[in-house]
Write a protein that holds these residues in place. Structure first.
Motif, short mmCIF file in Angstrom:
data_model
loop_
_atom_site.label_atom_id
_atom_site.label_comp_id
_atom_site.label_asym_id
_atom_site.label_seq_id
_atom_site.Cartn_x
_atom_site.Cartn_y
_atom_site.Cartn_z
N ASN A 265 0.83 -1.20 0.00
CA ASN A 265 0.00 0.00 0.00
C ASN A 265 0.86 1.25 0.00
N LYS A 266 0.22 2.39 -0.23
CA LYS A 266 0.93 3.66 -0.21
C LYS A 266 0.54 4.47 1.02
N GLY A 267 1.52 5.16 1.59
CA GLY A 267 1.23 6.12 2.66
C GLY A 267 0.92 5.54 4.01
N CYS A 268 1.44 4.33 4.33
CA CYS A 268 1.20 3.74 5.66
C CYS A 268 1.90 4.58 6.74
N LEU A 269 1.28 4.66 7.91
CA LEU A 269 1.82 5.43 9.03
C LEU A 269 3.26 5.05 9.34
N GLU A 270 3.57 3.77 9.26
CA GLU A 270 4.91 3.27 9.57
C GLU A 270 5.98 3.90 8.68
N MET A 271 5.60 4.24 7.45
CA MET A 271 6.56 4.79 6.50
C MET A 271 6.98 6.22 6.82
N TYR A 272 6.33 6.81 7.84
CA TYR A 272 6.62 8.21 8.21
C TYR A 272 7.10 8.35 9.65
N THR A 273 7.00 7.28 10.45
CA THR A 273 7.19 7.46 11.89
C THR A 273 8.15 6.47 12.55
N SER A 274 8.50 5.38 11.92
CA SER A 274 9.30 4.33 12.57
C SER A 274 10.76 4.73 12.71
N ALA A 275 11.48 3.97 13.53
CA ALA A 275 12.93 4.20 13.69
C ALA A 275 13.63 4.01 12.35
N THR A 276 13.20 3.00 11.61
CA THR A 276 13.79 2.73 10.28
C THR A 276 13.63 3.94 9.38
N THR A 277 12.44 4.54 9.39
CA THR A 277 12.16 5.72 8.56
C THR A 277 12.98 6.92 9.00
N ILE A 278 13.08 7.13 10.31
CA ILE A 278 13.84 8.27 10.82
C ILE A 278 15.29 8.19 10.37
N VAL A 279 15.90 7.01 10.49
CA VAL A 279 17.29 6.84 10.05
C VAL A 279 17.40 7.09 8.54
N ARG A 280 16.46 6.56 7.78
CA ARG A 280 16.50 6.73 6.32
C ARG A 280 16.38 8.20 5.93
N LYS A 281 15.49 8.93 6.60
CA LYS A 281 15.29 10.34 6.28
C LYS A 281 16.52 11.18 6.66
N VAL A 282 17.18 10.81 7.75
CA VAL A 282 18.42 11.50 8.13
C VAL A 282 19.47 11.28 7.04
N LYS A 283 19.62 10.05 6.60
CA LYS A 283 20.59 9.73 5.55
C LYS A 283 20.27 10.47 4.25
N ASP A 284 19.00 10.46 3.87
CA ASP A 284 18.59 11.14 2.62
C ASP A 284 18.90 12.63 2.69
N ALA A 285 18.62 13.23 3.85
CA ALA A 285 18.87 14.67 4.01
C ALA A 285 20.36 14.98 3.92
N LEU A 286 21.17 14.14 4.54
CA LEU A 286 22.63 14.35 4.50
C LEU A 286 23.15 14.20 3.07
N GLU A 287 22.65 13.24 2.33
CA GLU A 287 23.07 13.04 0.95
C GLU A 287 22.65 14.19 0.04
N ASN A 288 21.60 14.91 0.46
CA ASN A 288 21.14 16.08 -0.30
C ASN A 288 21.74 17.39 0.20
N GLY A 289 22.75 17.28 1.06
CA GLY A 289 23.50 18.46 1.47
C GLY A 289 23.02 19.17 2.71
N ALA A 290 22.14 18.55 3.49
CA ALA A 290 21.66 19.20 4.72
C ALA A 290 22.78 19.34 5.73
N LEU A 291 22.74 20.44 6.50
CA LEU A 291 23.75 20.69 7.51
C LEU A 291 23.41 19.94 8.80
N SER A 292 24.42 19.33 9.38
CA SER A 292 24.21 18.51 10.57
C SER A 292 25.56 18.24 11.22
#
Length: 400
Positions: free
Chosen positions: A257-284
């Motif tokens: 399915n698309k847009g499940c709550l888990e895809m926006y809130t889990s520990a796995t998602t948080i780590v992935r979003k941090v990595k994606d942001a860093l790869e796109n040049g975010a400051l951290s």
């Protein structure tokens, strides 16, 4: 014959009632058990003597009263037997408890093969035997073993490889346990249901008739307690709040399915979003680190150091989770929502956001009085819940 059967059933009901009330109110006197159960004094005395003879309960001395005859107090005998609780998660966690559920020992080991349930059962056999042998416990003294599992029977979509236990979707895990552990009574249940039962027996859910337990960890799930009983739904799959859709055009989940709550809130998602942001040049504070070295523990460290990028991503995840919690409250109208898991335990800002958003989006006026609490079963909640799963069988009332 029917009269004899009814009399025996009534005796069993009364015995379980006394045992349950003693567990809830221990230490307690015989006289108070009479008041609590509303059974006749001779009936309570007979049942108490029988439970003492069986070794289930013990006398612990006289109550220190100001005046009058000092009553002898009773409590559950913690030495009556042992339980083993196992959680199949990121690691394989096994605990050994006494008859009251107090943790005596633990073993935490890496899982050898998450895609092979049979290998995991064999691992469980090995570590449970290790606990029994280390403490020189006779097998007959192990009352039972409960296992918290990732669940079975779920739908798998094209993204199945993203779900570490995807090979479990058609497994009869209870049968596997019984086959490989025939000498010990075994029960298994979905891990978030186990955690909810753990809260009910050992945590903030004690005495709460209706609550929803939600875990936010590598995945997102829930266990639902209605009228003191686990609510499983028609086929036993109730509680998969992580697959509640919050964005119909959102990211594709491993379930298909698309847009499940888990895809926006889990520990796995948080780590992935941090990595994606860093790869796109975010400051951290992690800007100069290789993204393949960044895991959940590194994100926790960055959060504790006040890293703005991490704070923003976790805050947004908490905001979205708040809508999920609000929807659970609007649907079930519980007395309490209990939140647990690594994300809740490590990121206070996540919990703050969840509470603020959830309480701002509750439909009923009286429903706004619902309590949103953090889990207090901080040590191995799923494994403790697995122990409670077996303990429940000891105290279960007979069905009329």
């Amino acid at each position: 014959m029917k009269t004899i059967g009814n009399a025996m059933l009534l005796k069993d009901i009364n015995k379980r009632m006394v045992l349950n009330e003693l567990r809830k109110h221990e230490p307690v006197s015989r006289a108070n058990l009479v008041k609590i159960t509303k059974l006749a004094l001779p009936t309570v005395l007979r049942i108490v003597n029988s439970l003492i003879d069986e070794g289930l309960i013990i006398e612990i001395g006289k109550e220190d009263t100001a005046s009058g005859r000092k009553p002898i107090m009773l409590e559950i005998n913690k030495h009556y037997g042992y339980f083993i609780g196992v959680n199949i998660g990121t690691f394989l966690t096994a605990i050994l408890t006494d008859f009251k559920g107090n943790i005596l020992d633990k073993l935490i080991v890496p899982i050898e093969d998450q895609e092979d349930p049979i290998r995991i059962v064999k691992q469980i056999d090995v570590i449970s035997e290790q606990l029994i042998t280390t403490h020189k416990i006779a097998v007959d003294d192990v009352i039972g073993m409960g296992v918290a599992t990732p669940g079975t029977g779920f739908k798998i979509g094209s993204q199945k490889k993203e779900f570490q236990y995807y090979a479990w979707h058609d497994v009869d895990f209870n049968q596997l346990l019984k086959k490989h552990k025939p000498t010990i009574k075994t029960l298994s249940e979905y891990n978030t249901i186990c955690a909810a039962i753990g809260e009910q027996w050992f945590g903030v859910g004690k005495g709460v008739k209706d609550f929803v337990y939600i875990t936010v960890d590598s995945g997102v799930g829930s266990g639902i307690i209605i009228d003191d009983k686990v609510y499983r739904g028609k086929d036993g799959y109730a509680g998969h709040i992580g697959h509640h859709i919050v964005n119909v055009d959102g990211e594709t989940c491993y379930c298909g399915n698309k847009g499940c709550l888990e895809m926006y809130t889990s520990a796995t998602t948080i780590v992935r979003k941090v990595k994606d942001a860093l790869e796109n040049g975010a400051l951290s504070s992690m800007t100069n680190e290789a993204t393949d070295t960044i895991d959940f523990n590194r994100v926790v460290k960055a959060y504790n150091e006040g890293d703005p990028l991490t704070m923003d991503i976790i805050s947004e995840a908490g905001r979205i989770m708040g809508y999920g919690v609000a929807n659970a409250i609007n649907i079930f109208n519980p007395d309490m929502v209990i939140l647990g898991g690594d994300v809740i335990n490590n990121f206070p800002i996540f919990l703050e956001k969840v509470k603020a958003v959830a309480l701002g989006h509750i439909f009923g006026i009286k429903a706004k009085n619902v309590l949103i609490n953090r889990s207090m079963v901080n040590k191995y909640p799923e494994a403790q819940g697995a122990v409670a799963l077996v303990m429940k069988e000891i105290y279960k009332m007979p069905v009329l």
